[in-house]
Write a protein that holds these residues in place. Structure first.
Motif, PDB file in Angstrom:
ATOM      1  N   VAL A  42       6.955 -10.039   6.980  1.00 41.01           N
ATOM      2  CA  VAL A  42       8.078  -9.681   6.106  1.00 41.01           C
ATOM      3  C   VAL A  42       9.187  -9.038   6.928  1.00 41.01           C
ATOM      4  O   VAL A  42      10.378  -9.334   6.747  1.00 41.01           O
ATOM      5  CB  VAL A  42       7.623  -8.728   4.990  1.00 41.01           C
ATOM      6  CG1 VAL A  42       8.826  -8.215   4.191  1.00 41.01           C
ATOM      7  CG2 VAL A  42       6.640  -9.426   4.048  1.00 41.01           C
ATOM      8  N   THR A  45       0.399  -7.949  -1.634  1.00 47.86           N
ATOM      9  CA  THR A  45       0.578  -6.683  -2.342  1.00 47.86           C
ATOM     10  C   THR A  45      -0.361  -6.590  -3.539  1.00 47.86           C
ATOM     11  O   THR A  45      -0.798  -5.495  -3.903  1.00 47.86           O
ATOM     12  CB  THR A  45       2.034  -6.506  -2.808  1.00 47.86           C
ATOM     13  OG1 THR A  45       2.389  -7.548  -3.734  1.00 47.86           O
ATOM     14  CG2 THR A  45       2.992  -6.542  -1.636  1.00 47.86           C
ATOM     15  N   ILE A  71       3.296 -14.798   6.879  1.00 47.72           N
ATOM     16  CA  ILE A  71       2.953 -14.321   5.538  1.00 47.72           C
ATOM     17  C   ILE A  71       2.027 -15.304   4.838  1.00 47.72           C
ATOM     18  O   ILE A  71       1.014 -14.925   4.240  1.00 47.72           O
ATOM     19  CB  ILE A  71       4.230 -14.105   4.705  1.00 47.72           C
ATOM     20  CG1 ILE A  71       5.080 -12.996   5.312  1.00 47.72           C
ATOM     21  CG2 ILE A  71       3.876 -13.753   3.260  1.00 47.72           C
ATOM     22  CD1 ILE A  71       6.468 -12.894   4.694  1.00 47.72           C
ATOM     23  N   ALA A  75       5.131 -12.380   0.047  1.00 48.22           N
ATOM     24  CA  ALA A  75       4.277 -11.222   0.339  1.00 48.22           C
ATOM     25  C   ALA A  75       3.544 -10.724  -0.901  1.00 48.22           C
ATOM     26  O   ALA A  75       2.624  -9.910  -0.783  1.00 48.22           O
ATOM     27  CB  ALA A  75       5.117 -10.090   0.928  1.00 48.22           C
ATOM     28  N   GLY A  78       0.675  -9.531   7.585  1.00 49.99           N
ATOM     29  CA  GLY A  78       1.580 -10.169   6.636  1.00 49.99           C
ATOM     30  C   GLY A  78       2.856  -9.375   6.434  1.00 49.99           C
ATOM     31  O   GLY A  78       3.960  -9.938   6.387  1.00 49.99           O
ATOM     32  N   PHE A  79       2.725  -8.057   6.350  1.00 52.91           N
ATOM     33  CA  PHE A  79       3.918  -7.226   6.195  1.00 52.91           C
ATOM     34  C   PHE A  79       4.778  -7.236   7.458  1.00 52.91           C
ATOM     35  O   PHE A  79       6.002  -7.082   7.395  1.00 52.91           O
ATOM     36  CB  PHE A  79       3.527  -5.795   5.831  1.00 52.91           C
ATOM     37  CG  PHE A  79       3.022  -5.669   4.415  1.00 52.91           C
ATOM     38  CD1 PHE A  79       3.544  -6.459   3.407  1.00 52.91           C
ATOM     39  CD2 PHE A  79       2.025  -4.766   4.096  1.00 52.91           C
ATOM     40  CE1 PHE A  79       3.088  -6.354   2.107  1.00 52.91           C
ATOM     41  CE2 PHE A  79       1.557  -4.649   2.792  1.00 52.91           C
ATOM     42  CZ  PHE A  79       2.092  -5.456   1.798  1.00 52.91           C
TER      43      PHE A  79
END
Length: 301
Positions: A140, A112, A276, A108, A136-137
């Motif tokens: 996670v 970020t 991700i 990830a 994407g999160f």
């Protein structure tokens, strides 16, 4: 794109791929020690060897300098704090969970970095890339699954490492060209060694077998390669080109985790990792295309 920039991008991509291979093999060697040595002792002993080799290599290559501006010294100091924190949280994570799971969460980080660039560096992030970051999160969360039956709180340690590595990499790009990558890598190694050395004073040490000594020696050499390649890669070429090569460490983690430890992630973890990686690659190539587009096209995202 000029021939020079193409060459820089190719070199940066190779450096990033090499860095990921070195870091993942180093993690594997260290995790193999987790049943024999406590974490602080293992990382401290590895740090002694890494710092010594790094110093000798930097001196031999003429890459060890200390005549920097106050701004660069400040950036290096803050970067070292982030490096130490990232090392603590990530080593704690993969010592206590499958290495592929911890590495999957680390994927990830490119997302970020993009988000942090928008928040702190004023970089434009349109709705498409913001949507990719959010998806994407969500990937996670598929890996971490807080509150789920298989939840391991060390997954949160891996997330903390993601935040700190993001800070570290953003600071790397702020360093002036006068600061050699070898010097930055040397300070990284020394900072981690000192932190874990202090921590090792409060634990009970265990005897070091010959096999453990060999594993730590191998890990120290691999860590040097990871440090040097990583710092160099972030300072060469375009981030949008070289950053997707970070995902190669997930392939290494899956392979080594299965071969060495017999671990293989469950379906939700693999799905989360795939989400991700897919959103990360989309984000990078979206950014790359926007940079190549004419000014008017940049307004349409």
């Amino acid at each position: 794109m000029t021939t020079s920039s193409s060459s820089d991008n190719l070199r940066g991509a190779a450096l990033m791929a090499g860095s990921m291979a070195c870091f993942t093999m180093n993690d594997t060697a260290m995790k193999a020690l987790s049943d024999e040595l406590p974490m602080f002792q293992a990382v401290f002993l590895r740090g002694i060897a890494t710092s010594a080799w790094m110093y000798l290599l930097a001196r031999a290559l003429g890459g060890l300098r200390f005549d920097f501006s106050r701004r660069d010294w400040t950036l290096i100091a803050v970067r070292n704090v982030a490096e130490v924190g990232a090392a603590f949280f990530f080593v704690s994570a993969f010592f206590n969970m499958p290495i592929a799971n911890a590495t999957a969460i680390l994927q990830a980080m490119p997302l970020t970095v993009t988000l942090a660039g928008a928040l702190f560096l004023g970089e434009a992030v349109g709705w498409r890339r913001l949507s990719a970051i959010l998806v994407g999160f969500a990937g996670v969360m598929l890996i971490v699954r807080p509150g789920g039956e298989g939840f391991n709180h060390y997954s949160l340690y891996a997330l903390a490492a993601v935040v700190l590595v993001t800070v570290r990499d953003l600071l790397s790009r702020q360093l002036s060209a006068d600061v050699p990558s070898m010097t930055v890598a040397f300070f990284n190694a020394v900072s981690v060694m000192v932190f874990f050395g202090i921590g090792s004073m409060f634990i009970e040490w265990r005897p070091v077998s010959g096999l453990a000594a060999m594993q730590m020696g191998l890990a120290s050499v691999l860590l040097i390669g990871g440090y040097v390649f990583s710092v160099s890669a972030m300072r060469v070429g375009e981030v949008a080109v070289i950053a997707p090569l970070r995902y190669t460490n997930l392939l290494w983690a899956l392979l080594l985790g299965f071969v060495v430890f017999g671990d293989w992630p469950d379906r939700l973890t693999l799905l989360g990792a795939a989400v991700i990686v897919a959103t990360g690659i989309y984000t990078f190539y979206r950014e790359r295309n926007l940079r190549r587009a004419p000014p008017k096209a940049l307004r349409v995202r």
